[in-house]
Write a protein that holds these residues in place. Structure first.
Motif, mmCIF file in Angstrom:
data_model
loop_
_atom_site.group_PDB
_atom_site.id
_atom_site.type_symbol
_atom_site.label_atom_id
_atom_site.label_comp_id
_atom_site.label_asym_id
_atom_site.label_seq_id
_atom_site.Cartn_x
_atom_site.Cartn_y
_atom_site.Cartn_z
ATOM 1 N N UNK A 1 0.817 -1.194 0.000
ATOM 2 C CA UNK A 1 0.000 0.000 0.000
ATOM 3 C C UNK A 1 0.861 1.257 0.000
ATOM 4 N N UNK A 2 1.901 1.287 0.850
ATOM 5 C CA UNK A 2 2.744 2.476 0.924
ATOM 6 C C UNK A 2 3.466 2.710 -0.403
ATOM 7 N N UNK A 3 3.942 1.650 -1.029
ATOM 8 C CA UNK A 3 4.647 1.799 -2.297
ATOM 9 C C UNK A 3 3.730 2.412 -3.357
ATOM 10 N N UNK A 4 2.503 1.924 -3.448
ATOM 11 C CA UNK A 4 1.543 2.476 -4.402
ATOM 12 C C UNK A 4 1.310 3.958 -4.119
ATOM 13 N N UNK A 5 1.090 4.307 -2.854
ATOM 14 C CA UNK A 5 0.834 5.690 -2.458
ATOM 15 C C UNK A 5 2.042 6.577 -2.776
ATOM 16 N N UNK A 6 3.224 6.090 -2.470
ATOM 17 C CA UNK A 6 4.430 6.875 -2.731
ATOM 18 C C UNK A 6 4.606 7.119 -4.222
ATOM 19 N N UNK A 7 4.397 6.096 -5.038
ATOM 20 C CA UNK A 7 4.597 6.235 -6.485
ATOM 21 C C UNK A 7 3.490 7.048 -7.148
ATOM 22 N N UNK A 8 2.250 6.722 -6.843
ATOM 23 C CA UNK A 8 1.112 7.324 -7.534
ATOM 24 C C UNK A 8 0.661 8.664 -6.980
ATOM 25 N N UNK A 9 1.041 8.981 -5.756
ATOM 26 C CA UNK A 9 0.611 10.250 -5.182
ATOM 27 C C UNK A 9 1.802 11.131 -4.844
ATOM 28 N N UNK A 10 2.627 10.673 -3.927
ATOM 29 C CA UNK A 10 3.727 11.523 -3.458
ATOM 30 C C UNK A 10 4.729 11.873 -4.560
ATOM 31 N N UNK A 11 5.172 10.882 -5.310
ATOM 32 C CA UNK A 11 6.170 11.146 -6.347
ATOM 33 C C UNK A 11 5.597 12.038 -7.437
ATOM 34 N N UNK A 12 4.359 11.786 -7.851
ATOM 35 C CA UNK A 12 3.728 12.622 -8.879
ATOM 36 C C UNK A 12 3.604 14.063 -8.400
ATOM 37 N N UNK A 13 3.175 14.242 -7.161
ATOM 38 C CA UNK A 13 3.054 15.582 -6.596
ATOM 39 C C UNK A 13 4.421 16.255 -6.512
ATOM 40 N N UNK A 14 5.413 15.526 -6.074
ATOM 41 C CA UNK A 14 6.778 16.032 -5.965
ATOM 42 C C UNK A 14 7.291 16.504 -7.318
ATOM 43 N N UNK A 15 7.119 15.711 -8.349
ATOM 44 C CA UNK A 15 7.576 16.066 -9.693
ATOM 45 C C UNK A 15 6.828 17.281 -10.232
ATOM 46 N N UNK A 16 5.532 17.330 -9.976
ATOM 47 C CA UNK A 16 4.725 18.459 -10.448
ATOM 48 C C UNK A 16 5.157 19.751 -9.761
ATOM 49 N N UNK A 17 5.386 19.711 -8.463
ATOM 50 C CA UNK A 17 5.815 20.894 -7.728
ATOM 51 C C UNK A 17 7.187 21.390 -8.183
ATOM 52 N N UNK A 18 8.054 20.470 -8.577
ATOM 53 C CA UNK A 18 9.379 20.855 -9.069
ATOM 54 C C UNK A 18 9.325 21.350 -10.501
ATOM 55 N N UNK A 19 8.195 21.158 -11.166
ATOM 56 C CA UNK A 19 8.065 21.599 -12.552
ATOM 57 C C UNK A 19 8.686 20.636 -13.549
ATOM 58 N N UNK A 20 8.886 19.410 -13.136
ATOM 59 C CA UNK A 20 9.464 18.406 -14.027
ATOM 60 C C UNK A 20 8.385 17.754 -14.883
#
Length: 90
Positions: A1-20
């Motif tokens: 569950x954590x891996x899915x959340x990290x990949x599909x939510x946290x990482x996507x949000x992180x990349x979007x905030x960085x403008x990548x």
């Protein structure tokens, strides 16, 4: 569950905030996996044209060397035309 959340939510949000554009590149790569050989060749040629256009606009060395040799970005249409770029070397 954590891996899915990290990949599909946290990482996507992180990349979007960085403008990548990480996920845009991922979608392009996944689409390329389903392309025919002719479509892949056209994609390669388009990316080559984009690269030559970009470098001629933003890299003074390349712009000067191309100008000295009378080469214009539209002259480079496919991989066969890259021999014209060899003359940009010293």
């Amino acid at each position: 569950m954590y891996r899915w959340f990290a990949w599909n939510v946290l990482f996507r949000l992180h990349e979007k905030l960085k403008g990548h554009a990480t996920y845009e590149f991922l979608r392009e790569m996944e689409a390329a996996d389903r392309m025919s050989a002719a479509e892949l060749e056209e994609l390669r040629c388009q990316k080559l044209r984009d690269l030559v256009e970009y470098t001629s606009m933003y890299v003074p060395y390349v712009r000067t060397r191309m100008s000295e040799r009378g080469i214009q970005p539209p002259d480079i249409r496919s991989e066969e035309h890259t021999s014209e770029l060899q003359s940009l070397r010293h």
